[in-house]
Write a protein that holds these residues in place. Structure first.
Motif, mmCIF file in Angstrom:
data_model
loop_
_atom_site.group_PDB
_atom_site.id
_atom_site.type_symbol
_atom_site.label_atom_id
_atom_site.label_comp_id
_atom_site.label_asym_id
_atom_site.label_seq_id
_atom_site.Cartn_x
_atom_site.Cartn_y
_atom_site.Cartn_z
ATOM 1 N N GLY A 160 62.159 -16.163 -4.056
ATOM 2 C CA GLY A 160 62.816 -17.036 -3.068
ATOM 3 C C GLY A 160 64.034 -16.442 -2.373
ATOM 4 N N ALA A 161 64.216 -15.107 -2.467
ATOM 5 C CA ALA A 161 65.419 -14.497 -1.861
ATOM 6 C C ALA A 161 65.470 -14.781 -0.355
ATOM 7 N N PHE A 162 64.332 -14.644 0.332
ATOM 8 C CA PHE A 162 64.347 -14.892 1.771
ATOM 9 C C PHE A 162 64.332 -16.386 2.082
ATOM 10 N N SER A 163 63.656 -17.173 1.261
ATOM 11 C CA SER A 163 63.680 -18.631 1.488
ATOM 12 C C SER A 163 65.114 -19.120 1.506
ATOM 13 N N SER A 164 65.895 -18.692 0.516
ATOM 14 C CA SER A 164 67.268 -19.199 0.462
ATOM 15 C C SER A 164 68.117 -18.571 1.567
ATOM 16 N N ALA A 165 67.863 -17.304 1.920
ATOM 17 C CA ALA A 165 68.623 -16.704 3.032
ATOM 18 C C ALA A 165 68.348 -17.479 4.324
ATOM 19 N N PHE A 166 67.084 -17.809 4.583
ATOM 20 C CA PHE A 166 66.764 -18.504 5.843
ATOM 21 C C PHE A 166 67.363 -19.907 5.891
ATOM 22 N N LEU A 204 67.304 -23.817 8.160
ATOM 23 C CA LEU A 204 65.888 -24.200 8.256
ATOM 24 C C LEU A 204 65.448 -24.989 7.027
ATOM 25 N N ARG A 205 64.397 -25.770 7.207
ATOM 26 C CA ARG A 205 63.660 -26.330 6.062
ATOM 27 C C ARG A 205 62.610 -25.281 5.713
ATOM 28 N N VAL A 206 62.553 -24.877 4.439
ATOM 29 C CA VAL A 206 61.641 -23.805 4.045
ATOM 30 C C VAL A 206 60.616 -24.331 3.045
ATOM 31 N N CYS A 214 59.369 -20.029 -10.706
ATOM 32 C CA CYS A 214 60.478 -20.523 -11.551
ATOM 33 C C CYS A 214 61.831 -20.037 -11.060
ATOM 34 N N HIS A 215 61.856 -18.879 -10.371
ATOM 35 C CA HIS A 215 63.134 -18.298 -9.944
ATOM 36 C C HIS A 215 63.560 -18.783 -8.552
ATOM 37 N N ILE A 216 62.696 -19.488 -7.850
ATOM 38 C CA ILE A 216 63.051 -19.918 -6.489
ATOM 39 C C ILE A 216 64.137 -20.992 -6.581
ATOM 40 N N PRO A 217 65.261 -20.790 -5.869
ATOM 41 C CA PRO A 217 66.345 -21.775 -5.976
ATOM 42 C C PRO A 217 65.867 -23.181 -5.605
ATOM 43 N N GLN A 218 66.314 -24.143 -6.386
ATOM 44 C CA GLN A 218 65.966 -25.552 -6.126
ATOM 45 C C GLN A 218 67.069 -26.152 -5.255
ATOM 46 N N SER A 274 66.794 -28.096 0.837
ATOM 47 C CA SER A 274 66.113 -27.540 2.020
ATOM 48 C C SER A 274 64.951 -26.612 1.674
ATOM 49 N N ILE A 275 64.747 -26.335 0.394
ATOM 50 C CA ILE A 275 63.612 -25.476 -0.001
ATOM 51 C C ILE A 275 62.633 -26.289 -0.838
ATOM 52 N N GLN A 276 61.409 -26.347 -0.365
ATOM 53 C CA GLN A 276 60.357 -27.018 -1.147
ATOM 54 C C GLN A 276 59.425 -25.937 -1.677
ATOM 55 N N THR A 277 59.291 -25.870 -2.987
ATOM 56 C CA THR A 277 58.450 -24.837 -3.607
ATOM 57 C C THR A 277 57.049 -25.391 -3.837
ATOM 58 N N LEU A 278 56.043 -24.616 -3.408
ATOM 59 C CA LEU A 278 54.659 -25.079 -3.523
ATOM 60 C C LEU A 278 53.803 -24.002 -4.168
ATOM 61 N N ALA A 279 52.941 -24.402 -5.102
ATOM 62 C CA ALA A 279 51.957 -23.474 -5.644
ATOM 63 C C ALA A 279 50.889 -23.289 -4.569
ATOM 64 N N GLY A 280 50.533 -22.048 -4.286
ATOM 65 C CA GLY A 280 49.508 -21.849 -3.255
ATOM 66 C C GLY A 280 49.340 -20.390 -2.930
ATOM 67 N N ASP A 281 48.347 -20.159 -2.102
ATOM 68 C CA ASP A 281 47.884 -18.811 -1.792
ATOM 69 C C ASP A 281 47.791 -18.684 -0.276
ATOM 70 N N ALA A 282 47.984 -17.462 0.226
ATOM 71 C CA ALA A 282 47.904 -17.255 1.678
ATOM 72 C C ALA A 282 46.537 -17.663 2.232
ATOM 73 N N CYS A 283 45.508 -17.571 1.395
ATOM 74 C CA CYS A 283 44.155 -17.878 1.881
ATOM 75 C C CYS A 283 43.816 -19.358 1.740
ATOM 76 N N ALA A 284 44.693 -20.141 1.122
ATOM 77 C CA ALA A 284 44.478 -21.590 0.978
ATOM 78 C C ALA A 284 45.856 -22.234 0.919
ATOM 79 N N LEU A 285 46.469 -22.389 2.067
ATOM 80 C CA LEU A 285 47.850 -22.884 2.100
ATOM 81 C C LEU A 285 47.874 -24.395 1.871
ATOM 82 N N PRO A 286 48.775 -24.854 1.005
ATOM 83 C CA PRO A 286 48.824 -26.289 0.684
ATOM 84 C C PRO A 286 49.625 -27.063 1.735
#
Ligand code: SAM
Length: 260
Positions: A52-58, A64-66, A77-81, A84-96
């Motif tokens: 989440g380094a770039f998510s939190s930078a943006f 932005l809402r990320v 687990c390491h993505i800051p909570q 403005s950041i919503q963490t989602l389980a997912g894959d580039a080929c099946a975006l949630p």
């Protein structure tokens, strides 16, 4: 399926040694801001967000809402909570994400892990609003050919461990990437070389290099001998820097590809 397993140990190693301190991302802040043209209320999807380094930078830089999409639970687990950041389980080929629900997509050092880049490009097309950009931070092997504009020693791991280029040569080229996205309706808008930097010395890299080997796909591909030879190269450069009083600059020069 990523090229390496981003398990708990790899995620902790990535967090410890791969994240670039915010102060070293000023050129990225400027370049992304120029192409993204951030506005209040904008939603960016960070695909393969990692720790989440770039998510939190943006979210900090541009308000932005990320939506941080990441397949590995250990990395997530390491993505800051933060609100403005919503963490989602997912894959580039099946975006949630719903159709036309985001204003920009960001992929940093991810596309070489995506098994079907054309499928991912179509998926990104689906979730982006019309006219929204895709920004890709990446080292494309065709840009580092002898006649190309970028030099392999512009990437820190390639500089000290040149055999890492063997694995990097298997990553998607700029041409392949543009073709995959063109098939999904994107055109190439810009290509810029952007630098990141670290204020720490080579000695700091040397003490962390075993951890780096665990956290980096190209470093994992080295044989033990190649790794030891690279460590010796580092030690020689440290001795030379100490003798001359001229420390080696640290950082990477990578491409920012903008598609729209
Ligand atoms: C080298 S890390 C980059 C993390 C982050 N983008 C950054 O630059 O700090 C690659 C990330 O891509 C994720 N990844 C692997 N395969 C993926 C896929 N098919 N779709 C989305 N992300 C993927 C990995 O789990 C890992 O977190």
């Amino acid at each position: 399926m990523a090229r390496i397993s981003y398990d708990d140990a790899t995620a902790a190693a990535f967090k410890a040694v791969r994240e670039i301190p915010r102060a070293g991302l000023e050129e990225w802040r400027e370049a992304v801001g120029r192409h993204l043209r951030p506005a209040p209320g904008m939603t960016l999807v960070d695909i393969g967000a990692g720790t989440g380094a770039f998510s939190s930078a943006f979210s900090d830089w541009f308000g932005l809402r990320v939506l941080a999409v990441e397949p590995s639970a250990a990395m997530r687990c390491h993505i800051p909570q933060t609100p403005s950041i919503q963490t989602l389980a997912g894959d580039a080929c099946a975006l949630p994400l719903a159709d036309a629900s985001a204003d920009a997509a960001w992929l940093s050092l991810v596309i070489h892990h995506i098994p079907d880049l054309e499928l991912a490009a179509r998926e990104i097309r689906r979730v982006l609003r019309p006219g929204a950009p895709v920004l890709i931070r990446q080292a494309y092997p065709d840009r580092y050919e002898p006649s190309g504009p970028l030099k392999p020693d512009g990437i820190e791991t390639w500089r000290w461990f040149p055999e890492t280029a063997r694995m990097a040569a298997t990553f998607p080229s700029l041409e392949t990437t543009c073709a995959a996205f063109a098939a999904a309706g994107f055109h190439r808008e810009a290509l810029a070389q952007v630098r990141d930097s670290r204020s720490t010395s080579l000695a700091d890299l040397a003490v962390r290099v075993d951890t780096l080997r665990r956290a980096d796909t190209t470093m994992r591909s080295l044989s033990d001998d190649e790794f030891e030879q690279g460590k010796e190269r580092l030690r020689r450069a440290m001795r030379q820097a100490a003798a001359t009083g001229a420390p080696e600059p640290r950082g990477n020069l990578l491409d920012l590809l903008v598609l729209r």
